[in-house]
Design an enzyme around this catalytic site. Sequence first.
Site, PDB file in Angstrom:
ATOM      1  N   PRO A 154       0.797  -1.222   0.000  1.00 47.51           N
ATOM      2  CA  PRO A 154       0.000   0.000   0.000  1.00 47.51           C
ATOM      3  C   PRO A 154       0.834   1.278   0.000  1.00 47.51           C
ATOM      4  O   PRO A 154       1.891   1.336   0.626  1.00 47.51           O
ATOM      5  CB  PRO A 154      -0.814  -0.098   1.294  1.00 47.51           C
ATOM      6  N   ASN A 155       0.313   2.243  -0.724  1.00 41.25           N
ATOM      7  CA  ASN A 155       0.865   3.598  -0.814  1.00 41.25           C
ATOM      8  C   ASN A 155       2.153   3.709  -1.624  1.00 41.25           C
ATOM      9  O   ASN A 155       2.641   4.808  -1.858  1.00 41.25           O
ATOM     10  CB  ASN A 155       1.059   4.224   0.587  1.00 41.25           C
ATOM     11  N   ARG A 195       4.303  11.081  -2.376  1.00 41.54           N
ATOM     12  CA  ARG A 195       4.263  10.737  -0.961  1.00 41.54           C
ATOM     13  C   ARG A 195       5.562  11.124  -0.234  1.00 41.54           C
ATOM     14  O   ARG A 195       6.641  10.689  -0.627  1.00 41.54           O
ATOM     15  CB  ARG A 195       4.074   9.227  -0.909  1.00 41.54           C
ATOM     16  N   TYR A 223      10.844   9.335   0.937  1.00 44.77           N
ATOM     17  CA  TYR A 223      10.833   8.338  -0.150  1.00 44.77           C
ATOM     18  C   TYR A 223      11.400   8.847  -1.475  1.00 44.77           C
ATOM     19  O   TYR A 223      11.494   8.078  -2.429  1.00 44.77           O
ATOM     20  CB  TYR A 223       9.401   7.826  -0.348  1.00 44.77           C
ATOM     21  N   ASN A 264       8.067  -5.415  -0.844  1.00 48.44           N
ATOM     22  CA  ASN A 264       7.985  -4.269   0.062  1.00 48.44           C
ATOM     23  C   ASN A 264       6.511  -4.184   0.402  1.00 48.44           C
ATOM     24  O   ASN A 264       5.710  -3.673  -0.388  1.00 48.44           O
ATOM     25  CB  ASN A 264       8.472  -2.993  -0.627  1.00 48.44           C
ATOM     26  N   ALA A 318       3.067  -0.670   4.819  1.00 54.66           N
ATOM     27  CA  ALA A 318       2.641  -0.716   6.225  1.00 54.66           C
ATOM     28  C   ALA A 318       2.197  -2.109   6.653  1.00 54.66           C
ATOM     29  O   ALA A 318       2.238  -2.431   7.849  1.00 54.66           O
ATOM     30  CB  ALA A 318       1.524   0.293   6.453  1.00 54.66           C
ATOM     31  N   HIS A 337       4.253  -4.386   9.030  1.00 53.58           N
ATOM     32  CA  HIS A 337       4.222  -4.274  10.492  1.00 53.58           C
ATOM     33  C   HIS A 337       2.953  -4.852  11.108  1.00 53.58           C
ATOM     34  O   HIS A 337       2.813  -4.857  12.327  1.00 53.58           O
ATOM     35  CB  HIS A 337       4.368  -2.796  10.891  1.00 53.58           C
ATOM     36  N   ASP A 347       1.836 -15.569   6.317  1.00 54.86           N
ATOM     37  CA  ASP A 347       1.367 -16.953   6.126  1.00 54.86           C
ATOM     38  C   ASP A 347       1.325 -17.345   4.657  1.00 54.86           C
ATOM     39  O   ASP A 347       1.637 -18.488   4.310  1.00 54.86           O
ATOM     40  CB  ASP A 347      -0.023 -17.147   6.753  1.00 54.86           C
ATOM     41  N   GLU A 363      12.936  -9.176   1.589  1.00 58.43           N
ATOM     42  CA  GLU A 363      12.120  -8.032   2.022  1.00 58.43           C
ATOM     43  C   GLU A 363      12.920  -6.744   1.788  1.00 58.43           C
ATOM     44  O   GLU A 363      14.095  -6.692   2.141  1.00 58.43           O
ATOM     45  CB  GLU A 363      11.828  -8.212   3.519  1.00 58.43           C
ATOM     46  N   HIS A 404      12.766  -2.358   1.985  1.00 52.16           N
ATOM     47  CA  HIS A 404      12.118  -1.088   2.349  1.00 52.16           C
ATOM     48  C   HIS A 404      12.996   0.043   1.844  1.00 52.16           C
ATOM     49  O   HIS A 404      14.228  -0.011   2.003  1.00 52.16           O
ATOM     50  CB  HIS A 404      11.940  -0.966   3.863  1.00 52.16           C
ATOM     51  N   SER A 413      12.980   3.180   2.952  1.00 54.37           N
ATOM     52  CA  SER A 413      13.452   4.006   4.067  1.00 54.37           C
ATOM     53  C   SER A 413      14.126   3.143   5.131  1.00 54.37           C
ATOM     54  O   SER A 413      14.023   1.908   5.109  1.00 54.37           O
ATOM     55  CB  SER A 413      12.280   4.774   4.672  1.00 54.37           C
ATOM     56  N   ARG A 415      12.998   5.055  12.440  1.00 50.47           N
ATOM     57  CA  ARG A 415      11.819   5.913  12.309  1.00 50.47           C
ATOM     58  C   ARG A 415      10.921   5.690  13.521  1.00 50.47           C
ATOM     59  O   ARG A 415      11.423   5.435  14.613  1.00 50.47           O
ATOM     60  CB  ARG A 415      11.096   5.598  10.983  1.00 50.47           C
ATOM     61  N   ARG A 447       7.505   0.899  13.245  1.00 52.64           N
ATOM     62  CA  ARG A 447       8.089   0.404  11.984  1.00 52.64           C
ATOM     63  C   ARG A 447       9.257  -0.558  12.229  1.00 52.64           C
ATOM     64  O   ARG A 447       9.783  -1.157  11.301  1.00 52.64           O
ATOM     65  CB  ARG A 447       8.567   1.572  11.113  1.00 52.64           C
TER      66      ARG A 447
HETATM   67  C1  DQA Z   1       8.192   1.264   3.683  1.00 53.36           C
HETATM   68  C2  DQA Z   1       8.273   1.509   5.183  1.00 53.36           C
HETATM   69  C3  DQA Z   1       6.935   1.233   5.839  1.00 53.36           C
HETATM   70  O1  DQA Z   1       7.004   1.464   7.238  1.00 53.36           O
HETATM   71  C4  DQA Z   1       5.875   2.142   5.258  1.00 53.36           C
HETATM   72  O2  DQA Z   1       4.625   1.863   5.833  1.00 53.36           O
HETATM   73  C5  DQA Z   1       5.822   2.103   3.789  1.00 53.36           C
HETATM   74  C6  DQA Z   1       7.076   2.060   3.035  1.00 53.36           C
HETATM   75  C7  DQA Z   1       9.510   1.632   2.963  1.00 53.36           C
HETATM   76  O3  DQA Z   1       9.653   1.273   1.804  1.00 53.36           O
HETATM   77  O4  DQA Z   1      10.361   2.297   3.549  1.00 53.36           O
HETATM   78  O5  DQA Z   1       4.767   2.156   3.190  1.00 53.36           O
HETATM   79  O6  DQA Z   1       7.970  -0.122   3.470  1.00 53.36           O
END
Ligand code: DQA
Length: 152
Positions: free
Chosen positions: A21-22, A29, A34, A85, A88, A91, A98, A109, A111, A113, A118, A122
């Site tokens: 998401p996002n 954003r 980012y 990635n 959110a 977390h 699963d 995995e 990320h 950031s 942070r 997170r």
């Molecule tokens: C993220 C870090 C997550 O905490 C956050 O919710 C994101 C982006 C990152 O790529 O740094 O959506 O996964």
Amino acid sequence: MIDKKTEQNHTNKNILVIHGPNLNMLGIREPGIYGNSTLADLENYIKEEGNKLSLSTTFFQSNHEGAIVDAIQEGFSKFDGIIINAGAYTHTSIAILDSLKAVDIPTIEVHLSDISNREFFRKFSYISFIAKKTIYGMGFLGYKKALEYFSI
Ligand code: DQA
């Protein structure tokens, strides 16, 4: 004469890259965290870096937890690796963890950031329980590192 196996310098692996998401809002954003590049820029980068390593990349983005679970399930026996990635959901989502366990595909995995530096919420990642490696705080480069894992 070079035999075919030596000649072929290809890993020919298929990698599923999942954006949670996002991440579709990259470029808009929180640019201080980012950056200014978009999701399309990121996918082009991953595709190019993947090509250099003879990895074929397939992309999936969703803002919905169940859709991500579906995409992982549909990847069963189709992919040699997953780069995720989960945004959110990293977390919060036991369901995504699963589904990764269920398909048993090696997973990295990523990320963008530095999640270790942070907000406190997170710092915990459900995905890390299955991930072979967790890469964070390296921006786009983190995805290159993830691809390199599958090229060896
Ligand atoms: C993220 C870090 C997550 O905490 C956050 O919710 C994101 C982006 C990152 O790529 O740094 O959506 O996964």
